[in-house]
Structure formats: C-alpha cells, structure tokens
Design an enzyme around this catalytic site. Structure first.
Site, PDB file in Angstrom:
ATOM      1  N   SER A 160      -8.130   1.187  -2.479  1.00 22.67           N
ATOM      2  CA  SER A 160      -7.429   2.477  -2.453  1.00 22.67           C
ATOM      3  C   SER A 160      -7.983   3.406  -1.374  1.00 22.67           C
ATOM      4  O   SER A 160      -9.163   3.745  -1.367  1.00 22.67           O
ATOM      5  CB  SER A 160      -7.568   3.172  -3.809  1.00 22.67           C
ATOM      6  OG  SER A 160      -6.918   2.453  -4.825  1.00 22.67           O
ATOM      7  N   HIS A 208      -2.136   2.064  -1.077  1.00 23.24           N
ATOM      8  CA  HIS A 208      -2.152   0.642  -0.716  1.00 23.24           C
ATOM      9  C   HIS A 208      -0.895   0.364   0.117  1.00 23.24           C
ATOM     10  O   HIS A 208       0.216   0.404  -0.413  1.00 23.24           O
ATOM     11  CB  HIS A 208      -2.151  -0.234  -1.972  1.00 23.24           C
ATOM     12  CG  HIS A 208      -3.399  -0.141  -2.788  1.00 23.24           C
ATOM     13  ND1 HIS A 208      -4.321  -1.166  -2.845  1.00 23.24           N
ATOM     14  CD2 HIS A 208      -3.896   0.854  -3.553  1.00 23.24           C
ATOM     15  CE1 HIS A 208      -5.319  -0.804  -3.643  1.00 23.24           C
ATOM     16  NE2 HIS A 208      -5.086   0.417  -4.074  1.00 23.24           N
ATOM     17  N   HIS A 231      -3.174  -5.519  -8.650  1.00 26.39           N
ATOM     18  CA  HIS A 231      -4.011  -5.260  -9.821  1.00 26.39           C
ATOM     19  C   HIS A 231      -3.385  -5.881 -11.063  1.00 26.39           C
ATOM     20  O   HIS A 231      -2.161  -5.943 -11.201  1.00 26.39           O
ATOM     21  CB  HIS A 231      -4.174  -3.755 -10.047  1.00 26.39           C
ATOM     22  CG  HIS A 231      -4.756  -3.006  -8.904  1.00 26.39           C
ATOM     23  ND1 HIS A 231      -3.983  -2.581  -7.848  1.00 26.39           N
ATOM     24  CD2 HIS A 231      -6.026  -2.603  -8.634  1.00 26.39           C
ATOM     25  CE1 HIS A 231      -4.757  -1.944  -6.976  1.00 26.39           C
ATOM     26  NE2 HIS A 231      -5.997  -1.944  -7.427  1.00 26.39           N
ATOM     27  N   TYR A 289      -3.295  -4.521 -13.888  1.00 26.18           N
ATOM     28  CA  TYR A 289      -2.559  -3.494 -14.630  1.00 26.18           C
ATOM     29  C   TYR A 289      -1.147  -3.258 -14.100  1.00 26.18           C
ATOM     30  O   TYR A 289      -0.334  -2.599 -14.752  1.00 26.18           O
ATOM     31  CB  TYR A 289      -3.333  -2.170 -14.673  1.00 26.18           C
ATOM     32  CG  TYR A 289      -3.556  -1.497 -13.332  1.00 26.18           C
ATOM     33  CD1 TYR A 289      -2.522  -0.879 -12.638  1.00 26.18           C
ATOM     34  CD2 TYR A 289      -4.825  -1.463 -12.769  1.00 26.18           C
ATOM     35  CE1 TYR A 289      -2.729  -0.255 -11.425  1.00 26.18           C
ATOM     36  CE2 TYR A 289      -5.056  -0.838 -11.560  1.00 26.18           C
ATOM     37  CZ  TYR A 289      -4.001  -0.226 -10.889  1.00 26.18           C
ATOM     38  OH  TYR A 289      -4.219   0.382  -9.687  1.00 26.18           O
ATOM     39  N   GLU A 290      -0.842  -3.777 -12.915  1.00 27.47           N
ATOM     40  CA  GLU A 290       0.515  -3.641 -12.386  1.00 27.47           C
ATOM     41  C   GLU A 290       1.495  -4.593 -13.063  1.00 27.47           C
ATOM     42  O   GLU A 290       2.698  -4.530 -12.806  1.00 27.47           O
ATOM     43  CB  GLU A 290       0.513  -3.873 -10.872  1.00 27.47           C
ATOM     44  CG  GLU A 290      -0.211  -2.788 -10.094  1.00 27.47           C
ATOM     45  CD  GLU A 290      -0.284  -3.080  -8.607  1.00 27.47           C
ATOM     46  OE1 GLU A 290       0.710  -2.806  -7.908  1.00 27.47           O
ATOM     47  OE2 GLU A 290      -1.334  -3.592  -8.147  1.00 27.47           O
ATOM     48  N   ALA A 349     -12.400   1.542  -4.488  1.00 27.76           N
ATOM     49  CA  ALA A 349     -12.743   2.893  -4.902  1.00 27.76           C
ATOM     50  C   ALA A 349     -13.208   2.794  -6.348  1.00 27.76           C
ATOM     51  O   ALA A 349     -12.567   2.142  -7.168  1.00 27.76           O
ATOM     52  CB  ALA A 349     -11.523   3.802  -4.797  1.00 27.76           C
ATOM     53  N   MET A 404     -11.149  -0.964 -11.492  1.00 26.41           N
ATOM     54  CA  MET A 404     -10.068  -1.778 -12.047  1.00 26.41           C
ATOM     55  C   MET A 404      -9.700  -2.946 -11.147  1.00 26.41           C
ATOM     56  O   MET A 404      -8.554  -3.405 -11.153  1.00 26.41           O
ATOM     57  CB  MET A 404      -8.831  -0.901 -12.282  1.00 26.41           C
ATOM     58  CG  MET A 404      -9.093   0.339 -13.101  1.00 26.41           C
ATOM     59  SD  MET A 404      -7.638   1.421 -13.164  1.00 26.41           S
ATOM     60  CE  MET A 404      -8.382   2.932 -13.828  1.00 26.41           C
ATOM     61  N   SER A 405     -10.645  -3.429 -10.361  1.00 28.03           N
ATOM     62  CA  SER A 405     -10.342  -4.527  -9.425  1.00 28.03           C
ATOM     63  C   SER A 405     -11.597  -5.338  -9.176  1.00 28.03           C
ATOM     64  O   SER A 405     -12.553  -5.293  -9.940  1.00 28.03           O
ATOM     65  CB  SER A 405      -9.811  -3.949  -8.102  1.00 28.03           C
ATOM     66  OG  SER A 405     -10.831  -3.225  -7.429  1.00 28.03           O
ATOM     67  N   ASN A 423     -15.433   9.423  -7.454  1.00 29.83           N
ATOM     68  CA  ASN A 423     -15.528  10.441  -8.500  1.00 29.83           C
ATOM     69  C   ASN A 423     -16.643  10.041  -9.456  1.00 29.83           C
ATOM     70  O   ASN A 423     -17.098   8.897  -9.445  1.00 29.83           O
ATOM     71  CB  ASN A 423     -14.198  10.564  -9.263  1.00 29.83           C
ATOM     72  CG  ASN A 423     -13.711   9.222  -9.796  1.00 29.83           C
ATOM     73  OD1 ASN A 423     -12.951   8.510  -9.133  1.00 29.83           O
ATOM     74  ND2 ASN A 423     -14.162   8.855 -10.983  1.00 29.83           N
ATOM     75  N   HIS A 457      -5.929  10.102  -9.630  1.00 30.06           N
ATOM     76  CA  HIS A 457      -5.880   9.203  -8.469  1.00 30.06           C
ATOM     77  C   HIS A 457      -5.835   9.977  -7.158  1.00 30.06           C
ATOM     78  O   HIS A 457      -6.310   9.488  -6.127  1.00 30.06           O
ATOM     79  CB  HIS A 457      -4.663   8.281  -8.578  1.00 30.06           C
ATOM     80  CG  HIS A 457      -4.646   7.189  -7.557  1.00 30.06           C
ATOM     81  ND1 HIS A 457      -5.593   6.182  -7.513  1.00 30.06           N
ATOM     82  CD2 HIS A 457      -3.822   6.956  -6.498  1.00 30.06           C
ATOM     83  CE1 HIS A 457      -5.342   5.371  -6.503  1.00 30.06           C
ATOM     84  NE2 HIS A 457      -4.284   5.815  -5.866  1.00 30.06           N
TER      85      HIS A 457
END
Length: 272
Positions: A31, A62, A84, A86-87, A114, A212-213, A236, A247
């Site tokens: 990201s 992306h 991802h 989650y997609e 990220a 998440m990756s 963050n 995001h």
C-alpha cells in the site's frame, strides 16, 4: 480456488511471450509503496486484468499492474499492488504471483508492506526489517494436495527471511543513514484492523508489527525455494496505541517516507 501447475505454466508462458524473460528477483510493493516500480528502466507494464489467472487488485494505493525491466542493474519483476485474502480471493490465488516469479527464473523475492506498529518504540514512518513472522491468518497457502514440482510437502521455515540478506540490508541502511528498525511481523486476515486486545496479544506473542499480507507470500516463496527479504513501513500505531485507524493515514504516511523507502530498496536490489 486451488491453483494448478498447468495454470501457472499458462500464466508464465503468457508473460514470457510479452518479454518477461529471466528476472533475477521479484518485488511485491504494498500500500502506497508502488512508486518504486515507476523507476524501473525499459519497463514492460501489464495490468493484472490482462494476465491469465491473475486476480484484480481492488485496494486504494495498489495500481494493479506487473512491471518488468531493470532496477539498480538487476532484471526485476515488480507487483505494483498485491492481492489480499480479505478481498475474497483464495489464499492460493493471493500467492500465485510468487509461483510465477519462480517459474520465470527469479531466485529472490522482496516483500514490502504497510504495517501497524505494535512495538512501543516504533513511530509512524519507521521502516522495519522483517526478521521473522507469525502466521495468524487462520489458514496456510500450502493446505491441500502438494505438487512436488512446486515444492516439498513439509517445507522448513527455520530461516524464512534470509539472514545474509538481512545483514546486507542493515549495511545499506547504515550507508544511507536510515534508522532501520527490526522485528517480527504478525499476519492477520483482515479486513478489520486489529482490536486493542488483539494488539496486546500480538505484543505478548512477540510481534513488533501487524498487517494483512506478506505471510502467505513468504510461506509460498520458501516452499518454492526462493530467498526472501521483507521490509515494513510502519504507517500507524496499532489499535489501542492511537485514537483511531484508517487507510487514508496508511497511504499518507507511505507517501511521506517514499523517497527514503525507494532509496533503501534500490540499494538493496543492487547489493543482493
């Protein structure tokens, strides 16, 4: 959806026909970090939507394209944006590009992301060398039948992130006067950010950053016999360490540290 060796060959042959010939290493740019691919010389650029069996990237930040060419004197293949879990894609679809990079001839893959800082000494904008990971996604990309031509049934994960590369990355960071952090990346499935209780758990388990990756990609890369290095951009502080998470902040922080990130990665590519 399980990805078969036949599908991988079809994807690889398509890319070879387009001129993707014998890359030395692959890069997955997370990201807000995809600008590095814009510095690849003599690029061949193909949107994911045109590549057989490739999913589409749907997340802001992306670009969703594969870039081939020369970076820091090395022939590379770079993903501007990743897929991802989650997609809604299967974990095998998410990791398909790693398999393709191997079949095209790459010997190394560099993973960037990220991430949220769990280590209390981290601040947004820090870069973290990934020294190990914790798989907390709830799945594993190697579940299912194992095709021996793709890798062993039980791959050793004792040294997932190449120690020699870690040493070289430390050296390049020192040359650039980059205060490189180090730590363990803990992978969650997403798409929700972690709760404060989950972040507390992650810290107790030894994680320094969460995201998440990356973890599924690293697993498949080692299964395929690729050498791996990883760098996180701490965008963050994780839940419970700052007032809220979004995001937009992730993209803004990666853009702020973009030049430092690109300088480090270009030097690393030259050094490995």
């Amino acid at each position: 959806m399980t990805i078969t060796h036949k599908q991988l060959i079809e994807t690889t042959e398509y890319l070879r026909e387009k001129g993707f010939l014998e890359p030395e290493l692959g890069l997955i740019l997370g990201s807000g970090l995809g600008d590095l691919a814009d510095e690849i010389e003599n690029p061949i650029v193909i949107p994911y939507t045109e590549i057989p069996h490739f999913p589409a990237s749907t997340v802001k930040g992306h670009k969703g394209q594969l870039v081939y060419g020369t970076l820091s004197g090395k022939v590379v293949i770079a993903m501007q944006g990743r897929f991802h879990f989650y997609e809604g894609y299967s974990i095998q679809e998410v990791t398909l590009p790693i398999r393709v990079m191997k079949l095209l001839g790459a010997h190394t893959v560099g993973l960037t992301n990220a991430a949220g800082g769990v280590n209390t000494t981290f601040t947004p904008g820090d870069l973290m060398l990934i020294t190990d990971h914790i798989n907390f996604t709830g799945t594993n990309p190697l579940i299912g039948p194992n095709e021996e031509e793709m890798g062993p049934r039980f791959p050793d994960m004792s040294e997932t992130y190449d120690k020699e590369y870690q040493s070289r990355i430390r050296g390049e960071a020192q040359k650039l006067n980059v205060a490189l952090k180090e730590g363990v990346y803990m992978g969650f499935s997403g798409p929700t950010y972690e709760t404060p209780a989950e972040v507390s758990m992650a810290r107790t388990l030894g994680a320094d950053a969460v995201g998440m990756s990356t973890v599924p990609e690293a697993i498949v890369a080692r299964h395929a016999g690729l050498r791996v290095f990883g760098v996180s951009c701490i965008t963050n502080l994780a839940a419970g360490m700052q007032s809220n998470l979004n995001h937009k902040e992730v993209v803004e922080v990666t853009q702020r540290v973009n030049q430092v990130f690109k300088s480090l990665l270009k030097n690393v590519v030259a050094a490995i």
